[in-house]
Scaffold this motif. Structure first.
Motif, mmCIF file in Angstrom:
data_model
loop_
_atom_site.group_PDB
_atom_site.id
_atom_site.type_symbol
_atom_site.label_atom_id
_atom_site.label_comp_id
_atom_site.label_asym_id
_atom_site.label_seq_id
_atom_site.Cartn_x
_atom_site.Cartn_y
_atom_site.Cartn_z
ATOM 1 N N ARG A 37 0.831 -1.209 0.000
ATOM 2 C CA ARG A 37 0.000 0.000 0.000
ATOM 3 C C ARG A 37 0.867 1.261 0.000
ATOM 4 O O ARG A 37 0.542 2.263 -0.617
ATOM 5 N N ARG A 168 -14.226 -6.801 4.150
ATOM 6 C CA ARG A 168 -15.478 -6.728 3.398
ATOM 7 C C ARG A 168 -15.953 -8.156 3.108
ATOM 8 O O ARG A 168 -15.130 -9.095 3.047
ATOM 9 N N LYS A 171 -14.369 -11.149 1.077
ATOM 10 C CA LYS A 171 -13.101 -11.770 1.473
ATOM 11 C C LYS A 171 -13.245 -12.715 2.668
ATOM 12 O O LYS A 171 -12.258 -13.311 3.108
ATOM 13 N N TYR A 186 -16.847 -4.992 8.302
ATOM 14 C CA TYR A 186 -16.757 -3.653 8.920
ATOM 15 C C TYR A 186 -17.659 -2.639 8.219
ATOM 16 O O TYR A 186 -17.892 -1.559 8.741
ATOM 17 N N TYR A 215 -10.942 4.816 13.965
ATOM 18 C CA TYR A 215 -11.200 3.597 14.732
ATOM 19 C C TYR A 215 -10.741 3.713 16.185
ATOM 20 O O TYR A 215 -10.876 2.752 16.957
ATOM 21 N N ILE A 232 -0.420 0.700 12.563
ATOM 22 C CA ILE A 232 0.618 0.666 11.518
ATOM 23 C C ILE A 232 0.191 1.427 10.268
ATOM 24 O O ILE A 232 0.933 1.495 9.297
ATOM 25 N N THR A 257 4.051 2.532 14.682
ATOM 26 C CA THR A 257 5.379 2.320 14.096
ATOM 27 C C THR A 257 5.288 2.246 12.573
ATOM 28 O O THR A 257 4.277 1.805 12.030
ATOM 29 N N LEU A 259 7.750 0.633 9.603
ATOM 30 C CA LEU A 259 8.959 -0.179 9.400
ATOM 31 C C LEU A 259 9.969 0.517 8.474
ATOM 32 O O LEU A 259 11.166 0.499 8.715
ATOM 33 N N HIS A 312 -8.287 -7.348 -4.408
ATOM 34 C CA HIS A 312 -7.332 -8.444 -4.184
ATOM 35 C C HIS A 312 -7.448 -8.965 -2.750
ATOM 36 O O HIS A 312 -7.927 -8.271 -1.854
HETATM 37 N N1 LIG Z 1 3.623 0.807 9.577
HETATM 38 C C1 LIG Z 1 4.191 -0.183 8.903
HETATM 39 O O1 LIG Z 1 5.333 -0.578 9.181
HETATM 40 C C2 LIG Z 1 3.424 -0.825 7.784
HETATM 41 C C3 LIG Z 1 4.026 -1.807 6.977
HETATM 42 C C4 LIG Z 1 3.271 -2.403 5.967
HETATM 43 C C5 LIG Z 1 1.939 -2.012 5.786
HETATM 44 N N2 LIG Z 1 1.405 -1.058 6.583
HETATM 45 C C6 LIG Z 1 0.007 -0.627 6.436
HETATM 46 O O2 LIG Z 1 -0.809 -1.783 6.518
HETATM 47 C C7 LIG Z 1 -1.985 -1.595 5.734
HETATM 48 C C8 LIG Z 1 -2.158 -2.769 4.788
HETATM 49 O O3 LIG Z 1 -1.120 -2.717 3.825
HETATM 50 P P1 LIG Z 1 -1.133 -3.735 2.595
HETATM 51 O O4 LIG Z 1 0.069 -3.441 1.784
HETATM 52 O O5 LIG Z 1 -1.362 -5.095 3.100
HETATM 53 O O6 LIG Z 1 -2.402 -3.175 1.774
HETATM 54 P P2 LIG Z 1 -3.651 -3.844 1.048
HETATM 55 O O7 LIG Z 1 -3.408 -5.271 0.732
HETATM 56 O O8 LIG Z 1 -4.011 -2.941 -0.069
HETATM 57 O O9 LIG Z 1 -4.809 -3.766 2.134
HETATM 58 C C9 LIG Z 1 -5.536 -2.635 2.469
HETATM 59 C C10 LIG Z 1 -6.659 -3.120 3.373
HETATM 60 O O10 LIG Z 1 -7.289 -2.041 4.040
HETATM 61 C C11 LIG Z 1 -8.558 -2.555 4.406
HETATM 62 N N3 LIG Z 1 -9.432 -1.482 4.861
HETATM 63 C C12 LIG Z 1 -9.678 -0.309 4.263
HETATM 64 N N4 LIG Z 1 -10.542 0.428 5.030
HETATM 65 C C13 LIG Z 1 -10.833 -0.337 6.117
HETATM 66 C C14 LIG Z 1 -11.656 -0.149 7.251
HETATM 67 N N5 LIG Z 1 -12.328 0.994 7.447
HETATM 68 N N6 LIG Z 1 -11.732 -1.135 8.167
HETATM 69 C C15 LIG Z 1 -11.032 -2.287 8.005
HETATM 70 N N7 LIG Z 1 -10.226 -2.525 6.944
HETATM 71 C C16 LIG Z 1 -10.126 -1.560 6.012
HETATM 72 C C17 LIG Z 1 -9.040 -3.218 3.134
HETATM 73 O O11 LIG Z 1 -10.034 -4.140 3.489
HETATM 74 P P3 LIG Z 1 -11.177 -4.652 2.442
HETATM 75 O O12 LIG Z 1 -10.485 -4.913 1.147
HETATM 76 O O13 LIG Z 1 -11.734 -5.857 3.112
HETATM 77 O O14 LIG Z 1 -12.151 -3.512 2.310
HETATM 78 C C18 LIG Z 1 -7.755 -3.886 2.637
HETATM 79 O O15 LIG Z 1 -7.705 -5.221 3.034
HETATM 80 C C19 LIG Z 1 -1.816 -0.246 5.024
HETATM 81 O O16 LIG Z 1 -2.486 0.745 5.778
HETATM 82 C C20 LIG Z 1 -0.314 -0.024 5.078
HETATM 83 O O17 LIG Z 1 0.025 1.340 5.012
HETATM 84 C C21 LIG Z 1 2.130 -0.457 7.567
#
Ligand SMILES: NC(=O)c1ccc[n+]([C@@H]2O[C@H](COP(=O)([O-])OP(=O)(O)OC[C@H]3O[C@@H](n4cnc5c(N)ncnc54)[C@H](OP(=O)(O)O)[C@@H]3O)[C@@H](O)[C@H]2O)c1
Length: 330
Positions: A37, A168, A171, A186, A215, A232, A257, A259, A312
């Motif tokens: 993302r 959703r 999935k 959700y 949230y 995250i 955090t 990464l 996806h």
């Molecule tokens: N801080 C860190 O170190 C770090 C590292 C990696 C990733 N991340 C974060 O982790 C998240 C996921 O990353 P990814 O690469 O795995 O992305 P991804 O596969 O595109 O997943 C995004 C997810 O967000 C969900 N979502 C959106 N709005 C939501 C809500 N209101 N309530 C619950 N779920 C919701 C979607 O769920 P649905 O499809 O079911 O709607 C989707 O599964 C991103 O926010 C990313 O920035 C953070």
């Protein structure tokens, strides 16, 4: 070499100079990378790479070591590796600090291995290292169908926790198949109410949160005594009001955090623990790569479009060769 560069918020297949490994670094011929993302934020201009990291997107890869920098004795040419990157994975070659290299888990193809480092390191760090999730605890994972979420559900299950995930409806079957005990839509249901209902009113010990401000109140409501909210990601509003009476009453904590911006020595420590603790679970098949699709790296724009549609489940992998049927769905 070729790499995907960002020009006017678009991904462009470009001719760029070959990177050269410095002291403590190796050069990896990238067989595959995966979309995160964060890459979309980088393309859109609001998530630049940290200073000193490659300017191309791509936070993970798998491939073969083709050169080593001065002082590198523990890695050899031809070695198959995967890697946690600060950037630069959307390319034919990338320079990697040795502390961010991991072996390819036994039995995995390079595209499968490329899908793991970012999720494994983020999730281990937040659930195990900082979150202290234990056998018998309860984990609430937001975005259970995401790249991060599909890994977190499996690791939570492997640790012996009860796993509640939000996703959703489309999935739910896949997230349940990965080991979630409860999946909450959700978009229609209140996950805090559902979490309390499924834990006899106690709540979740650890919440892996990707939403943030919107949230905050419900994550706190869903939290067990001495629970930990591990944030995250943030989507929607950037600020919220925190109810300190609930925070104190629950003796709760909130941690945030990222990464990518951690110092290299922190990443190296996380990578070591992931190699020691998580890779055996992957080799044993307890945790599997969850790959929605494999596309050629040249089609990175299509991959971003797919991720932005959120249709996806799990990871989208990009390969430098024509994608083969190398990846299993769980
Ligand atoms: N801080 C860190 O170190 C770090 C590292 C990696 C990733 N991340 C974060 O982790 C998240 C996921 O990353 P990814 O690469 O795995 O992305 P991804 O596969 O595109 O997943 C995004 C997810 O967000 C969900 N979502 C959106 N709005 C939501 C809500 N209101 N309530 C619950 N779920 C919701 C979607 O769920 P649905 O499809 O079911 O709607 C989707 O599964 C991103 O926010 C990313 O920035 C953070």
């Amino acid at each position: 070499m070729h790499a995907i560069t960002i020009q006017n918020n678009a991904l462009v297949w470009s001719d760029v100079p070959d990177p050269v490994p410095g002291p403590g670094e190796v050069l990896v011929d990238v067989a595959a990378t995966a979309v995160n993302r964060a890459d979309i934020g980088q393309r859109l201009g609001f998530y630049p790479p940290p200073p000193g990291e490659p300017e191309y997107p791509g936070l993970e890869c798998a491939g073969v070591v083709t050169a080593v920098g001065p002082g590198v004795l523990e890695h050899h040419l031809g070695e198959r590796v995967c890697a946690l990157l600060g950037g630069g994975g959307y390319a034919e070659k990338v320079v990697v600090p040795v502390g961010q290299l991991l072996p390819v888990p036994a039995g995995l193809s390079l595209p499968e291995a490329a899908s793991l480092p970012e999720a494994a390191c983020t999730v281990w760090s937040n659930l195990v290292d900082l979150g202290g999730l234990r056998d018998g605890g309860t984990l609430l994972v937001h975005g259970g169908g995401s790249g991060i979420g599909t890994f977190a559900v499996q690791l939570g299950r492997a640790l012996g926790a009860t796993v509640i995930a939000t996703a959703r409806a489309a999935k739910h079957d896949r997230v349940r198949a990965l080991g979630a005990d409860v999946v909450v839509d959700y978009t229609t249901d209140d996950f805090a109410v559902a979490t309390l209902a499924h834990t006899g009113g106690r709540g979740a010990d650890v919440v892996l949160d990707i939403v943030g401000a919107d949230y905050l109140a419900r994550n706190l409501a869903a939290l067990a005594p001495r629970g930990r909210i591990m944030t995250i990601g943030f989507q929607g509003s950037l600020s919220a009001t925190l109810d300190f009476t609930t925070l104190f009453a629950k003796q709760a904590s909130i941690t945030a955090t990222g990464l990518r911006h951690r110092p290299r020595r922190d990443k190296a420590r996380i990578v070591r623990h992931v190699t020691d603790q998580i890779w055996p679970l992957v080799a044993a098949g307890t945790i599997r790569p969850v790959i929605d699709r494999v596309l050629p790296l040249r089609a990175a724009a299509e991959a971003h479009h797919l991720m932005e549609s959120s249709s996806h489940t799990g990871k989208i992998v990009l390969t430098n060769d024509e994608p083969r049927a190398a990846c299993r769905r769980p």
